[in-house]
Design an enzyme around this catalytic site. Structure first.
Site, PDB file in Angstrom:
ATOM      1  N   LYS A   1     -11.365  41.135  20.397  1.00 43.08           N
ATOM      2  CA  LYS A   1     -10.504  42.096  21.077  1.00 43.08           C
ATOM      3  C   LYS A   1     -10.474  43.410  20.289  1.00 43.08           C
ATOM      4  CE  LYS A   1      -7.714  38.461  23.167  1.00 43.08           C
ATOM      5  NZ  LYS A   1      -8.535  37.349  22.685  1.00 43.08           N
TER       6      LYS A   1
ATOM      7  N   ASP B   1      -2.585  39.047   8.531  1.00 44.58           N
ATOM      8  CA  ASP B   1      -2.540  38.439   9.864  1.00 44.58           C
ATOM      9  C   ASP B   1      -3.960  38.234  10.365  1.00 44.58           C
ATOM     10  OD1 ASP B   1      -1.927  37.555  12.370  1.00 44.58           O
ATOM     11  OD2 ASP B   1      -0.736  39.290  12.955  1.00 44.58           O
TER      12      ASP B   1
ATOM     13  N   VAL C   1      -8.567  30.064  22.249  1.00 40.41           N
ATOM     14  CA  VAL C   1      -9.946  29.870  21.817  1.00 40.41           C
ATOM     15  C   VAL C   1     -10.043  28.757  20.783  1.00 40.41           C
ATOM     16  CG1 VAL C   1     -11.831  30.935  20.506  1.00 40.41           C
ATOM     17  CG2 VAL C   1     -10.754  32.181  22.386  1.00 40.41           C
TER      18      VAL C   1
ATOM     19  N   LYS D   1       1.497  28.507  24.906  1.00 35.82           N
ATOM     20  CA  LYS D   1       0.150  28.906  24.526  1.00 35.82           C
ATOM     21  C   LYS D   1      -0.196  28.103  23.282  1.00 35.82           C
ATOM     22  CE  LYS D   1      -0.949  33.295  24.652  1.00 35.82           C
ATOM     23  NZ  LYS D   1      -1.127  34.726  24.265  1.00 35.82           N
TER      24      LYS D   1
ATOM     25  N   SER E   1      -6.388  35.634  13.054  1.00 36.95           N
ATOM     26  CA  SER E   1      -6.374  34.625  14.111  1.00 36.95           C
ATOM     27  C   SER E   1      -6.874  33.278  13.617  1.00 36.95           C
ATOM     28  CB  SER E   1      -7.259  35.088  15.279  1.00 36.95           C
ATOM     29  OG  SER E   1      -7.424  34.056  16.220  1.00 36.95           O
ATOM     30  N   ALA E   2      -6.259  32.223  14.154  1.00 40.23           N
ATOM     31  CA  ALA E   2      -6.721  30.861  13.854  1.00 40.23           C
ATOM     32  C   ALA E   2      -8.111  30.600  14.415  1.00 40.23           C
ATOM     33  CB  ALA E   2      -5.731  29.841  14.425  1.00 40.23           C
ATOM     34  N   ASP E   3      -8.568  31.466  15.341  1.00 39.25           N
ATOM     35  CA  ASP E   3      -9.914  31.290  15.905  1.00 39.25           C
ATOM     36  C   ASP E   3     -10.967  31.242  14.798  1.00 39.25           C
ATOM     37  OD1 ASP E   3      -8.588  31.578  18.299  1.00 39.25           O
ATOM     38  OD2 ASP E   3      -9.537  33.480  18.846  1.00 39.25           O
TER      39      ASP E   3
ATOM     40  N   GLU F   1     -11.567  28.292  28.787  1.00 41.06           N
ATOM     41  CA  GLU F   1     -10.202  28.241  28.285  1.00 41.06           C
ATOM     42  C   GLU F   1      -9.210  28.437  29.430  1.00 41.06           C
ATOM     43  OE1 GLU F   1      -8.204  31.651  26.747  1.00 41.06           O
ATOM     44  OE2 GLU F   1     -10.131  32.612  26.287  1.00 41.06           O
TER      45      GLU F   1
END
Length: 308
Positions: free
Chosen positions: A163, A142, A110, A90, A144-146, A29
């Site tokens: 994380k 909330d 990611v 980003k 992540s789109a990951d 990445e």
């Protein structure tokens, strides 16, 4: 897989040749270069990670969007752009069509890197830590789109867990619900990103790159949902962030974010930045140690996969 004339997906000559001949390729990445590290160290690390892949006998494919074109594999001039341009976006997967239409440039997260790597025909991707379910999800929802991308993208991603600022148990539950396979590399517990272990158990343990490649072959043989394989590779104990320091500074960071009303897309960079400052840079060094180990393992898996 992309077509040779694809106007918005451009493999480098080296990557295109490797893919055409079945040589091992590892996707990397670019967000860590543009947003994760200070200059000039970011460019040094970008080159170092590519060198690790090459030393293992594989081809690195650092991915980024430049002037609306998704580059799969960057030359040195392009790496310098990612490391030095101040207005880079980003880009998550959802942002790619907009960036292409507006001829924008940006580093890939990611989710975007996974999507572009898979579309180019690359199967293995190395990163530091994944995004996941944020703390307090029940209030803010909330996430992540990951996680969504990995649930519908056939990619093997080597990482040091998610994380540690996130809700790790909720993230693992979400991955299970979405059908994403998680295998611990020589570990029975999920890695803690900066820490060797999060303390959360995982169902499957593997001992070698060959076993990871065998799982990949099993995914293809069974068919079904085009989901990812996460190879969770813990940072070595002697390179992890001191757990007591980590817990203290993270607690302070969460309290500061709540006090200052930091939410949404701002929360992750706020907390990570707080950890860097509060640990005197030790969290950054632990992050880089984890990334180096992940890149090394990803290259080994890529070699095993290419032999098959």
């Amino acid at each position: 897989m992309h077509r040779a004339a694809d106007p918005i997906l451009r493999p480098s000559d080296e990557v295109a040749e490797a893919l055409a001949t079945g040589a091992p390729v590892v996707a990397l990445e670019s967000t860590i270069i543009s947003h994760g590290l200070p200059q000039p160290r970011n460019l040094e690390v970008a080159r170092e990670l590519e060198d690790i892949v090459r030393a293992a006998g594989a081809v690195p494919a650092t991915i980024a969007v430049l002037d609306g074109v998704a580059h799969v594999g960057l030359n040195d001039v392009e790496l310098e752009r990612i490391a030095t341009e101040s207005d880079l976006r980003k880009l998550s997967q959802r942002d790619l069509p907009v960036a292409a239409a507006l001829k924008a440039s940006g580093a890939t997260t990611v989710s975007a890197t996974s999507f572009l790597a898979a579309r180019a025909g690359i199967r293995i991707f190395a990163t530091g830590g994944l995004g996941g379910v944020h703390r307090g999800w029940s209030q803010a929802q909330d996430e992540s789109a990951d996680l969504d991308t990995l649930a519908r993208t056939r990619i093997t991603i080597v990482c040091a867990g998610v994380k540690s600022i996130l809700d790790v148990p909720a993230t693992l539950q979400r991955l299970e619900t979405r059908g994403v396979t998680v295998a611990g590399y020589r570990t029975d517990t999920f890695p803690g990103f900066y820490l060797h272990s999060s303390g959360e158990p995982i169902d499957w343990r593997i001992e070698s790159a060959d076993e990871a490649a065998a799982i990949m072959r099993g995914q293809d043989a069974f068919g079904g949902q085009e989901s990812a394989l996460i190879v969770a590779n813990p940072i070595p104990v002697d390179k992890q962030l001191d757990p007591a320091l980590h817990d203290r500074v993270l607690s302070e960071a969460l309290a500061a974010a709540d006090r200052e009303g930091v939410t949404g897309q701002k929360i992750t960079p706020f907390l990570l930045g707080y950890l860097v400052d509060g640990t005197g840079g030790a969290s950054l060094e632990a992050n880089l140690a984890a990334v180096r180990g992940n890149v090394t393992l990803a290259a080994q898996i890529a070699l095993s996969w290419s032999r098959a």
